[in-house]
Structures are given as C-alpha cells and as structure tokens.
Scaffold this active site. Structure first.
Site, PDB file in Angstrom:
ATOM      1  N   HIS A   1       0.872  -1.184   0.000  1.00 45.44           N
ATOM      2  CA  HIS A   1       0.000   0.000   0.000  1.00 45.44           C
ATOM      3  C   HIS A   1       0.901   1.224   0.000  1.00 45.44           C
ATOM      4  CE1 HIS A   1      -3.114   2.867   0.911  1.00 45.44           C
ATOM      5  NE2 HIS A   1      -4.030   1.914   0.831  1.00 45.44           N
TER       6      HIS A   1
ATOM      7  N   ARG B   1      -2.258   1.029  -7.557  1.00 44.80           N
ATOM      8  CA  ARG B   1      -1.366   1.004  -6.404  1.00 44.80           C
ATOM      9  C   ARG B   1       0.079   0.625  -6.699  1.00 44.80           C
ATOM     10  NH1 ARG B   1      -4.961  -1.611  -1.717  1.00 44.80           N
ATOM     11  NH2 ARG B   1      -6.231   0.264  -1.733  1.00 44.80           N
TER      12      ARG B   1
ATOM     13  N   HIS C   1       0.762  -5.022   2.196  1.00 41.52           N
ATOM     14  CA  HIS C   1      -0.647  -4.788   2.509  1.00 41.52           C
ATOM     15  C   HIS C   1      -1.550  -5.961   2.138  1.00 41.52           C
ATOM     16  CE1 HIS C   1      -4.266  -2.423   3.118  1.00 41.52           C
ATOM     17  NE2 HIS C   1      -4.657  -2.611   1.865  1.00 41.52           N
TER      18      HIS C   1
ATOM     19  N   ARG D   1      -4.096  -6.082  -7.292  1.00 34.00           N
ATOM     20  CA  ARG D   1      -5.519  -5.944  -6.931  1.00 34.00           C
ATOM     21  C   ARG D   1      -5.985  -4.495  -7.065  1.00 34.00           C
ATOM     22  NH1 ARG D   1      -8.215  -4.700  -1.790  1.00 34.00           N
ATOM     23  NH2 ARG D   1      -6.120  -4.284  -1.022  1.00 34.00           N
TER      24      ARG D   1
HETATM   25  P1  FAD Z   1      -9.304 -11.811   7.537  1.00 33.17           P
HETATM   26  O1  FAD Z   1     -10.275 -10.730   7.710  1.00 33.17           O
HETATM   27  O2  FAD Z   1      -7.879 -11.453   7.671  1.00 33.17           O
HETATM   28  O3  FAD Z   1      -9.665 -12.945   8.571  1.00 33.17           O
HETATM   29  C1  FAD Z   1      -8.801 -14.028   8.770  1.00 33.17           C
HETATM   30  C2  FAD Z   1      -9.250 -14.766  10.008  1.00 33.17           C
HETATM   31  O4  FAD Z   1      -8.559 -16.012  10.098  1.00 33.17           O
HETATM   32  C3  FAD Z   1      -8.963 -14.045  11.305  1.00 33.17           C
HETATM   33  O5  FAD Z   1     -10.063 -14.228  12.149  1.00 33.17           O
HETATM   34  C4  FAD Z   1      -7.741 -14.779  11.853  1.00 33.17           C
HETATM   35  O6  FAD Z   1      -7.587 -14.702  13.242  1.00 33.17           O
HETATM   36  C5  FAD Z   1      -8.066 -16.183  11.407  1.00 33.17           C
HETATM   37  N1  FAD Z   1      -6.933 -17.108  11.318  1.00 33.17           N
HETATM   38  C6  FAD Z   1      -5.807 -16.974  10.588  1.00 33.17           C
HETATM   39  N2  FAD Z   1      -5.029 -18.058  10.737  1.00 33.17           N
HETATM   40  C7  FAD Z   1      -5.683 -18.900  11.566  1.00 33.17           C
HETATM   41  C8  FAD Z   1      -5.392 -20.172  12.114  1.00 33.17           C
HETATM   42  N3  FAD Z   1      -4.249 -20.819  11.865  1.00 33.17           N
HETATM   43  N4  FAD Z   1      -6.297 -20.752  12.940  1.00 33.17           N
HETATM   44  C9  FAD Z   1      -7.451 -20.123  13.247  1.00 33.17           C
HETATM   45  N5  FAD Z   1      -7.764 -18.900  12.777  1.00 33.17           N
HETATM   46  C10 FAD Z   1      -6.894 -18.300  11.943  1.00 33.17           C
HETATM   47  N6  FAD Z   1      -9.919  -4.417   1.362  1.00 33.17           N
HETATM   48  C11 FAD Z   1     -10.953  -3.817   0.749  1.00 33.17           C
HETATM   49  O7  FAD Z   1     -11.578  -4.406  -0.138  1.00 33.17           O
HETATM   50  N7  FAD Z   1     -11.323  -2.562   1.130  1.00 33.17           N
HETATM   51  C12 FAD Z   1     -10.678  -1.872   2.111  1.00 33.17           C
HETATM   52  O8  FAD Z   1     -11.055  -0.765   2.433  1.00 33.17           O
HETATM   53  C13 FAD Z   1      -9.566  -2.485   2.741  1.00 33.17           C
HETATM   54  N8  FAD Z   1      -8.865  -1.828   3.699  1.00 33.17           N
HETATM   55  C14 FAD Z   1      -7.860  -2.490   4.348  1.00 33.17           C
HETATM   56  C15 FAD Z   1      -7.189  -1.848   5.394  1.00 33.17           C
HETATM   57  C16 FAD Z   1      -6.218  -2.513   6.119  1.00 33.17           C
HETATM   58  C17 FAD Z   1      -5.494  -1.819   7.233  1.00 33.17           C
HETATM   59  C18 FAD Z   1      -5.900  -3.849   5.792  1.00 33.17           C
HETATM   60  C19 FAD Z   1      -4.866  -4.598   6.571  1.00 33.17           C
HETATM   61  C20 FAD Z   1      -6.548  -4.488   4.743  1.00 33.17           C
HETATM   62  C21 FAD Z   1      -7.522  -3.811   4.020  1.00 33.17           C
HETATM   63  N9  FAD Z   1      -8.197  -4.433   2.965  1.00 33.17           N
HETATM   64  C22 FAD Z   1      -9.232  -3.796   2.346  1.00 33.17           C
HETATM   65  C23 FAD Z   1      -7.987  -5.839   2.689  1.00 33.17           C
HETATM   66  C24 FAD Z   1      -9.135  -6.629   3.361  1.00 33.17           C
HETATM   67  O9  FAD Z   1      -9.394  -6.077   4.619  1.00 33.17           O
HETATM   68  C25 FAD Z   1      -8.784  -8.084   3.533  1.00 33.17           C
HETATM   69  O10 FAD Z   1      -8.272  -8.612   2.347  1.00 33.17           O
HETATM   70  C26 FAD Z   1     -10.029  -8.867   3.916  1.00 33.17           C
HETATM   71  O11 FAD Z   1     -10.618  -8.299   5.051  1.00 33.17           O
HETATM   72  C27 FAD Z   1      -9.678 -10.310   4.157  1.00 33.17           C
HETATM   73  O12 FAD Z   1     -10.783 -10.946   4.715  1.00 33.17           O
HETATM   74  P2  FAD Z   1     -10.684 -12.478   5.087  1.00 33.17           P
HETATM   75  O13 FAD Z   1     -11.959 -12.839   5.711  1.00 33.17           O
HETATM   76  O14 FAD Z   1     -10.205 -13.214   3.902  1.00 33.17           O
HETATM   77  O15 FAD Z   1      -9.480 -12.546   6.144  1.00 33.17           O
HETATM   78  C1  SIN Z   2      -7.591   1.711   1.679  1.00 33.58           C
HETATM   79  O1  SIN Z   2      -8.525   2.166   2.341  1.00 33.58           O
HETATM   80  O2  SIN Z   2      -6.734   2.399   1.120  1.00 33.58           O
HETATM   81  C2  SIN Z   2      -7.459   0.232   1.555  1.00 33.58           C
HETATM   82  C3  SIN Z   2      -8.318  -0.234   0.488  1.00 33.58           C
HETATM   83  C4  SIN Z   2      -7.905  -1.595   0.032  1.00 33.58           C
HETATM   84  O3  SIN Z   2      -6.903  -2.141   0.480  1.00 33.58           O
HETATM   85  O4  SIN Z   2      -8.599  -2.109  -0.834  1.00 33.58           O
END
Ligand code: FAD
Ligand code: SIN
Length: 537
Positions: free
Chosen positions: A241, A287, A348, A383
């Site tokens: 990012h 990005r 990121h 992405r």
């Molecule tokens: P996560 O939300 O990361 O959830 C993973 C889960 O798995 C967690 O509960 C974790 O504890 C659990 N876990 C992991 N390993 C294990 C294990 N071995 N055993 C048990 N549990 C485990 N994307 C967008 O589209 N828009 C945005 O505005 C955006 N902003 C972002 C801002 C930040 C600061 C960050 C870091 C990311 C952002 N992203 C954004 C990316 C997006 O947030 C993530 O890609 C998305 O939330 C991933 O969702 P997920 O459910 O796949 O994983």
């Molecule tokens: C951001 O708010 O800049 C994060 C958005 C994203 O990772 O998709």
C-alpha cells in the site's frame, strides 16, 4: 479430545463469517475456529470500503475494465465478470443483517473513490468499514444456533485420507477428513472431524517487516493448503500500500487511499507533487505504480518517507469523513487539516494464494478457500482497491452453494480413525529464543531482498537464507511441543519460500512484480504455480 461437525471454517473475518452463516442456514452444523478473539482479522481494519456497482452512473463493464487494467493482463476475465456481477446482491445481504453504509444528506450512498477506479463506486462506513462489517456479521452469527465459535483455537493442519495412509502421490480417493487445532488457552491439540474445511484465514502481510496488517496475518491457510498438496498460485504479487503512516516504532497504520480519492496529493521531500510524472491518473493511479513511484522518490532524495497533503480540505470535513485517521494522526501531533502526513509504502495484500475455482473449491475434495487466502484470478498481478472485501463476500456465498451440494453427495468421516496429535512426536521446549530470532530474520530478509523493486541476485540471496531458516525450524518443530509463535513462524517460512519461488519463476515485470533483470512484460501472461507432496504432521 475429538469433535465432529459438518463443516469447519477457519477464520472469523468477512469471508469465514459470511460463509458460515450461509452454510448454517442450509441446516448444517458449523464450527468456526479463530486463533485470537473473534473480531481480530484484517477485515476489522479495512478502511476504504467495498467496490461495488450501485449507482445509475456506474456499470459492470466499467468496474470490470478497471479491475483488468489494474491486474495488468493476468486477471481471469470470466472470474472478474462474475464476481463484479454478483457484488450488488451479496452486498445487499450485508445491508439486510444491519450494515449501515455512509450516506449523503440526500440519502444516497456516499460513494468513495480510490486508485485505479474510473468512477466513484466504493461503499464505506466513514473510514471504519471493516469494523462495521465485522460487527454486523458477528451479531448475525451469534443468532445462528448451528454455529459454534471457538476463539483462541489455532488451526495447525488439514487431515486428509492420503496423509493418514502416508501416500506419497495423490490418490483419486483423497479427501478432507478433519483438522488438528491447538486450543491455545489449554495448550493441547484437539482433533476435529469434518468432511469439509473452509480456509478463510486471510493474507500474509506479516512476512514483511513493515506491514499494514495485524499480527494474525501470517499466511496460515496458504501454508496449510500447500502442505496438503494443493496448488498455490501467484505468490510473487504482494501488494504494497503506498500510504502507511511513517513512524519510528515500525508500526504502519494505514492512511486510506480514499484520502487521495478526496483530493490528497503526494509530495516529495522538496514539497513537489510528483505523481503526474509517473502516470496520467497521477495520485489515483493503480497502487503498484504509486508505490513504485514513492520508492523511487525516497531513493532519489534519501528521505525516510514522502508526504501526503490534504490540507486544502477543511477540518470539519476531514473529521467527519475520516474520523479514525484524523484522531490517530492527531494523537501523534499531526493535524491533517494543517500538516502534511509522513507516509511510506508497506506490505498490505496477498494477491496470490490457494488456487480455487469460482465455487471456492480447491482440487482436494472437501477443501475450500475464500477471501484473501485464495487466488481466484480476480486480482491478477495487482488488486484493484476495495475489490478484496467484494471478492471475499461473493466467494463465501458461492462456496456455500457448492458445499451444500458436496455434503449431500459426500461421505461420512465418523468411521475414520485419526491418530491423536500427541502420538505423532513433539517434546518439551527449552530454546524459545530461536523462534523469536528467526521471526525477525525472516521478516527483515523479505523486506530487504523481496520488496517493491527486485533483482534476481537479491531473490537468490533471500532463497538461501529462507532455506536455512526452514531447515532449522523444521527440526525444531519435530522436536518440541507446538505453540502459536512456532506455528506461525513455520507458516511464514513456507510463505516466504512461496513468494520467492514464484518470483524466481516470473521472467518479466508485471503488475506488482518489478524486477530489474527482466524489465519488460512477456507477450503471454501466465500464472506462477507451486505444489508439494503432503506429509502427516
Ligand atoms: P481476515 O479478515 O484477515 O480474517 C482471517 C481470520 O482467520 C482471522 O479471524 C484470523 O484470526 C483467522 N486465522 C488466521 N489463521 C488462523 C489459524 N491458523 N487458525 C485459526 N484462525 C486463523 N480491502 C478492501 O476491499 N477494502 C478496504 O477498504 C480495505 N482496507 C484495508 C485496510 C487494512 C489496514 C488492511 C490490513 C486491509 C484492508 N483491505 C481492504 C484488505 C481486506 O481487509 C482483507 O483482504 C479482507 O478483510 C480479508 O478478509 P478475510 O476474511 O479473507 O481474512
Ligand atoms: C484503503 O482504504 O486504502 C485500503 C483499500 C484496500 O486495500 O482495498
């Protein structure tokens, strides 16, 4: 101790919770295992929002086209089309469970803009979209009697029929039969029996020294799938990012791209706006381009950061639109309405991951993956902003539809004998310092040698160092009892190996993978792929 469910969901972010809800609504019993507290996830920190077509001035073709452009020729067009098209209905379901997106005074959605988007199309809840999504989903899950949520349960490895039979080559009858998980508070390993495991464990930002990701992002699901013999794809495409808040502590709080969507300008050490010189979309370029431009400017000037300037917007607007960013900066003595914000790129998002089809299925029967852990083909080589939450929710719904059919035709696992974890080896721990030391060495190696601009020489250096760490941790893992830090380090080492192996496979610069030795893009875009032979523990 043994427990049996129809479906195991690993992770409680947007992907895992959305999937669990849909599967439970079909009448199946579901266990959600999450390694820390329930809300702790990348999802919880998402700021910008969800990219989805909702306005009359927007259309699917435009969202598809922006996604393909950002992905730099490597996206799977069919996947892009279907995920974009499914978006509005899935997002409507989030609204139906209580999610309230920000609206304008006229009551319409307040659409945000981010890099690479040709239109305003980002639904958001101020700058705390992820937190609002987590709250809505966790509330809905708490109302569903068929879902049991296990906090502080760390999934270690998927158990398959082939692993139990110690087969060296994959058999036609191979399938998921369960999973080993560490009950962290009790320090004992529990065996879960289930014919279906959904990996929704998120990304792997923690493999780098500087990341916007929380501590949970250690690539566990990717490493588990890899160890189960499932194909992993495109791991070289780690998204940096462009604008994480620079701080001497090494923490990297995100300054959302939506701030640039509201007019913020990047300036170099001399105060000059530089993005026009790199891309016609200037500060709202995709990005990969913005992060590389910042890297170049920092190298030219020697400054430890560049500046993000939003001082032309008034304080009342900034406080209302970006309350979290405003407050976080304020606590550090930066008033974003008056002062420029020091920013740097940080790891990121993991664009690659567990290879799945459009039903979230992997090639291993019963193993599914969705969200950041997976590689569907949506993101290609880079992405598009805010397409991640979209992909996670759409693929959770699609995965649930597939699991429903799989269970109907599937086999039971209750007759299968799974050895107890304690019978597989392990012992007492006397040198935890090895784990702490290797964590630091690995993350620094990745930051120094496998970062925004790459060279073959640096990748090879990283490869040698990671191989040494892998050997050391492999021996350690077999000789000592497991704990979360050791398990995470073991997974991070697998992730680092995967990133470097994929990066060495790619003899071109494309999207997020920029390598000095191969500056050009090849005519034909191909995915990088890695697969290995599974072992029982
Ligand atoms: P996560 O939300 O990361 O959830 C993973 C889960 O798995 C967690 O509960 C974790 O504890 C659990 N876990 C992991 N390993 C294990 C294990 N071995 N055993 C048990 N549990 C485990 N994307 C967008 O589209 N828009 C945005 O505005 C955006 N902003 C972002 C801002 C930040 C600061 C960050 C870091 C990311 C952002 N992203 C954004 C990316 C997006 O947030 C993530 O890609 C998305 O939330 C991933 O969702 P997920 O459910 O796949 O994983
Ligand atoms: C951001 O708010 O800049 C994060 C958005 C994203 O990772 O998709």
């Amino acid at each position: 101790m043994t427990r049996t469910f129809d479906v195991l969901v690993i992770g409680s972010g947007i992907a895992g919770l959305s999937f669990a809800l849909k599967v439970a609504q079909q009448g199946h019993t579901v266990a959600i295992l999450t390694k820390k507290t329930r809300a702790e996830s990348n999802t919880n920190y998402a700021q910008g929002g969800i990219a989805v077509v909702t306005s009359k001035t927007d259309d699917f073709a435009s969202h598809v086209s922006d996604t393909l452009t950002a992905g730099d020729g490597l996206c799977n067009e069919k996947v892009v089309l279907e995920i974009v098209r499914d978006g509005p209905a899935c997002v409507k379901e989030l609204v139906s469970i209580g999610l309230k997106f920000s609206r304008t005074d006229s009551g319409a959605y307040d659409l945000g803009r981010e890099g690479g988007h040709s239109k305003r199309r980002i639904l958001h809840v101020k700058d705390m979209t992820g937190k609002a999504i987590e709250e809505a989903l966790l509330h809905a899950v708490s109302q569903e009697p068929r879902i049991a949520l296990f906090e502080h349960f760390f999934a270690i490895d998927v158990i398959t029929a082939d692993k139990l039979a110690a087969r060296k080559t994959p058999s036609a009858s191979n399938r998921v039969v369960g999973l080993y998980a560490l009950d962290v508070r009790d320090s004992r390993v529990v065996t879960f029996h289930a014919p279906v495991v959904m990996l929704s464990t998120g990304g792997a930002g923690q493999v780098y020294l500087y990341t916007t990701n929380p501590d949970i992002a250690t690539g566990d699901g990717i490493a588990m799938a890899y160890r189960a013999g499932v194909e992993i794809r495109n791991m070289e495409f780690i998204q940096f990012h462009p604008t994480a808040l620079y701080s001497l502590t090494g923490e990297r709080f995100l300054i959302s791209e939506a701030v640039r969507g509201e007019g913020a300008i990047l300036r170099n050490a001399a105060g000059e706006a530089f993005m026009r010189g790199y891309h016609e979309l200037a500060d709202l370029a995709p990005r990969d381009i913005v992060a590389r431009a910042i890297d170049t400017e920092m190298k030219k000037s020697g400054a430890p950061h560049v500046w993000l300037d939003i001082t032309h917007r008034n304080e009342a607007f900034l406080k209302e639109r970006f309350p979290q960013i405003y407050q976080t900066c304020r606590k550090l003595g930066i008033n974003i309405a008056k002062d420029m914000i020091p920013v740097v790129p940080a790891a990121h998002y993991t664009c690659g991951g567990v290879a799945t089809n459009l039903s979230a299925e992997t090639k291993l029967a019963g193993l599914y993956a969705c969200g950041e852990v997976a590689c569907t083909g949506l993101h290609g080589a880079n992405r598009l902003a805010s397409n991640s939450l979209l992909e996670a929710v759409v693929m959770a719904h699609r995965g649930a539809a597939s699991v429903g059919k799989f269970i109907k035709t599937g086999k039971s696992v209750s007759e299968i004998k799974i050895p107890h974890w304690d019978d597989l080896g392990g012992g007492d721990v006397d040198e935890r310092v090895v784990v702490a030391h290797n964590w630091d060495e690995l993350r620094r190696t990745m930051w120094d040698y496998v970062s925004i601009m790459r060279t073959t020489k640096r990748l090879e250096r990283a490869h040698t160092r990671i191989a040494n760490l892998a050997k050391e941790i492999h021996d350690y893992y077999w000789n000592f009892s497991v704990d979360p830090r050791l398990l995470e380090l073991r997974n991070l080492i697998e992730i680092a190996e995967l990133v470097v192996t994929c990066a060495l496979q790619r003899k071109e610069s494309r999207g997020l993978h920029a390598i000095v030795d191969y500056p050009k893009k090849l005519r034909v875009a191909r995915d990088s792929r890695v697969c290995k032979t599974p072992a029982i523990r």
